[in-house]
Design a protein around this motif. Sequence first.
Motif, PDB file in Angstrom:
ATOM      1  N   UNK A 106       0.835  -1.206   0.000  1.00  0.00           N
ATOM      2  CA  UNK A 106       0.000   0.000   0.000  1.00  0.00           C
ATOM      3  C   UNK A 106       0.870   1.257   0.000  1.00  0.00           C
ATOM      4  N   UNK A 107       0.652   2.166  -0.922  1.00  0.00           N
ATOM      5  CA  UNK A 107       1.519   3.341  -1.022  1.00  0.00           C
ATOM      6  C   UNK A 107       1.358   4.323   0.130  1.00  0.00           C
ATOM      7  N   UNK A 108       0.232   4.245   0.853  1.00  0.00           N
ATOM      8  CA  UNK A 108      -0.034   5.236   1.906  1.00  0.00           C
ATOM      9  C   UNK A 108       0.380   4.763   3.299  1.00  0.00           C
ATOM     10  N   UNK A 109       0.820   3.519   3.449  1.00  0.00           N
ATOM     11  CA  UNK A 109       1.099   2.987   4.777  1.00  0.00           C
ATOM     12  C   UNK A 109       2.566   3.119   5.196  1.00  0.00           C
ATOM     13  N   UNK A 110       3.405   3.641   4.348  1.00  0.00           N
ATOM     14  CA  UNK A 110       4.829   3.846   4.660  1.00  0.00           C
ATOM     15  C   UNK A 110       5.443   2.562   5.209  1.00  0.00           C
ATOM     16  N   UNK A 111       5.846   2.520   6.489  1.00  0.00           N
ATOM     17  CA  UNK A 111       6.480   1.309   7.025  1.00  0.00           C
ATOM     18  C   UNK A 111       5.470   0.262   7.463  1.00  0.00           C
ATOM     19  N   UNK A 112       4.178   0.578   7.376  1.00  0.00           N
ATOM     20  CA  UNK A 112       3.156  -0.420   7.666  1.00  0.00           C
ATOM     21  C   UNK A 112       2.472  -0.213   9.000  1.00  0.00           C
ATOM     22  N   UNK A 113       1.475  -1.060   9.261  1.00  0.00           N
ATOM     23  CA  UNK A 113       0.745  -1.018  10.528  1.00  0.00           C
ATOM     24  C   UNK A 113       1.346  -2.021  11.501  1.00  0.00           C
ATOM     25  N   UNK A 114       1.040  -1.846  12.775  1.00  0.00           N
ATOM     26  CA  UNK A 114       1.656  -2.664  13.818  1.00  0.00           C
ATOM     27  C   UNK A 114       0.938  -4.000  13.978  1.00  0.00           C
TER      28      UNK A 114
ATOM     29  N   UNK B 209      -2.007   5.747  13.113  1.00  0.00           N
ATOM     30  CA  UNK B 209      -0.752   6.339  13.544  1.00  0.00           C
ATOM     31  C   UNK B 209       0.346   5.996  12.544  1.00  0.00           C
ATOM     32  N   UNK B 210       1.259   6.924  12.317  1.00  0.00           N
ATOM     33  CA  UNK B 210       2.383   6.692  11.414  1.00  0.00           C
ATOM     34  C   UNK B 210       3.613   6.335  12.248  1.00  0.00           C
ATOM     35  N   UNK B 211       3.965   5.057  12.225  1.00  0.00           N
ATOM     36  CA  UNK B 211       5.106   4.572  13.004  1.00  0.00           C
ATOM     37  C   UNK B 211       6.242   4.220  12.051  1.00  0.00           C
ATOM     38  N   UNK B 212       7.428   4.725  12.321  1.00  0.00           N
ATOM     39  CA  UNK B 212       8.596   4.377  11.519  1.00  0.00           C
ATOM     40  C   UNK B 212       9.285   3.154  12.129  1.00  0.00           C
ATOM     41  N   UNK B 213       9.955   2.386  11.291  1.00  0.00           N
ATOM     42  CA  UNK B 213      10.592   1.173  11.799  1.00  0.00           C
ATOM     43  C   UNK B 213      11.736   1.476  12.760  1.00  0.00           C
ATOM     44  N   UNK B 214      12.311   2.677  12.690  1.00  0.00           N
ATOM     45  CA  UNK B 214      13.376   3.044  13.630  1.00  0.00           C
ATOM     46  C   UNK B 214      12.826   3.546  14.956  1.00  0.00           C
TER      47      UNK B 214
END
Length: 575
Positions: free
Chosen positions: A391-399, A425-430
């Motif tokens: 999905x292009x809008x989920x960035x690093x994905x959902x938890x 929520x937008x969560x980054x993998x870092x």
Amino acid sequence: EKLRESRDVLQASGQRTERRAQNSNHSRDDRTMDLSAAFDSLTEGGGEKVEKEDVASPISVEAASDPVIVMAGSMDWARAVKGSAGKIKKGDDDEEPQFSTPTVLGGFSKKKIASLGVGPSAGHFLAIAIDGSVFALGLNSSGQLGLGADYTIVKAPTEAPLWTPGKRVAVKAAVGKNHSLVLLDDGSVMSAGCGSRGALGRGTHKKDLADKLTSPGAVKDFGTKVVAIAAGADFSLAATEDGDLYSWGWTEFGKLGQGTDGSYNTKDSSIKITFTAEGDPGRVALPPQGDHEGGGPPAEPSSSSEPSAKRRRQKVVSVSAGKNHAACLCSDGVGYTWGDGAYGKLGHRNQEMKTSPTRLREARFSVLLCGDSSTCGLGYAELRGRAFTKPPTQKDGMLYIWGVLKGTHGEGATHPRAEQELQGWTVKKTTLAMGAAHLALHADDAAIAWAQSPVAFGQLGYGSKGPKSSHKPQKLNDLDGLTDCAQVTAHAGATLFLFDKANMDASKQKILDALDEWTPPEGDDAFVDADAAADADDDDQEKTNGKGKKTKRGRGAAAKAPAAKKPAAKKSKKK
């Protein structure tokens, strides 16, 4: 869309379709099948494109210009590493600081820290500075801080130059319960700490399997550069730039992923089972392409050093290690887990032990993290029989979380389950971290934490008036509104946030400046050597006030003194 509409029209209009089919020497069913195949081919073609797109990649923390480390949790490292069994009881001395409210670690303020190396089983951590130098803090009972000195505990951030011999610089760090790994800029790996279970990867000679190796030494050569490392309680993992996966250490529970748990009987006349200390890194074979189930012995001997490109196309890009289980990610987002399957933490809808990597279903991931009894990751839903599309809008994905979810209520999951309370929520993998029994993350302008099993060291950071433990995700009020978080990490008794103050506006900086700041002890007070620790044990670590009562120091008290300098190597007087 046109193909879909055409297919629907054909199926709904049987007579007209049949006449058209007869005129073109095709049957209605053939025409329908042709269009259906074209439709499926189109979607699958898109899937093939996505297969070549990197869903996961080696985790890299963006260096902060003005880094600030904020900690919630306990600096009583020895207690914290024991988990709930080490929590403070009534009548116990509590001499070390415990931050139930997020607190700035002032001892790092001038060291320009770029990233933190922390592990879920650890009672210590290593910090990598922007210039590639290494700083250490915490337990050192097995020499895991790599100082070359026989200190049991280091209470102040201390430079550890032995990690970077010559002109090499450190890039990443990973820490286990009693050992540490550091990845250098040339792709080699250094290790220090307890080698008795093979976790240092220096070899199988007696000197390489010593209980305490205080000076860092090189892990055996992989033949190519390493891009990712992880340290479990007593084992280690590495991924190379070629995409190959390696493991070494204690074989119990099959957590090395090499197709066996390495058990054998030590007695001829009775049954006394033990396990193997694999001091040499061995290659871990993933299931062949098209056989993603895994769970059995590898198709080839996993100890082989030959490249695996001919056998499979998966490229391992990241690794994670918990107490007794492990995980890896391939560039296409396909995740694998193996080791101890208790509580369903491997995510395969059962509690079976897996001695070889076995594919995770339901989702593809951008990151996977292992704790003691749980596993989590950021990912994207994957439906069986459908080509995967990121999905292009989920960035690093959902938890997603699985394993123990609410320990006190007996709630868990044996497969990846989306955390619905964090939808949106937008969560980054870092900025996602898993400790031994808790999760912490930074998303948008909020810090959030919660526990999978009860915790008691303030690592959730809810404040002195907040709960010590909660199974429900809650904000850390003292950090609410803060942005520019570069990294979140967690270990057995603490959570660490790395912020970049340089990018914050005045209102955000004001929030950060309002936090309490910890100042480390100086000089000899910053180090507990082996002799002092032994003496303390002999005295039951009790101090009396002359009336036979224990003397308590205020919880969270800290000495007001400058940070300690690096120690000179010293040896214990006791044999």
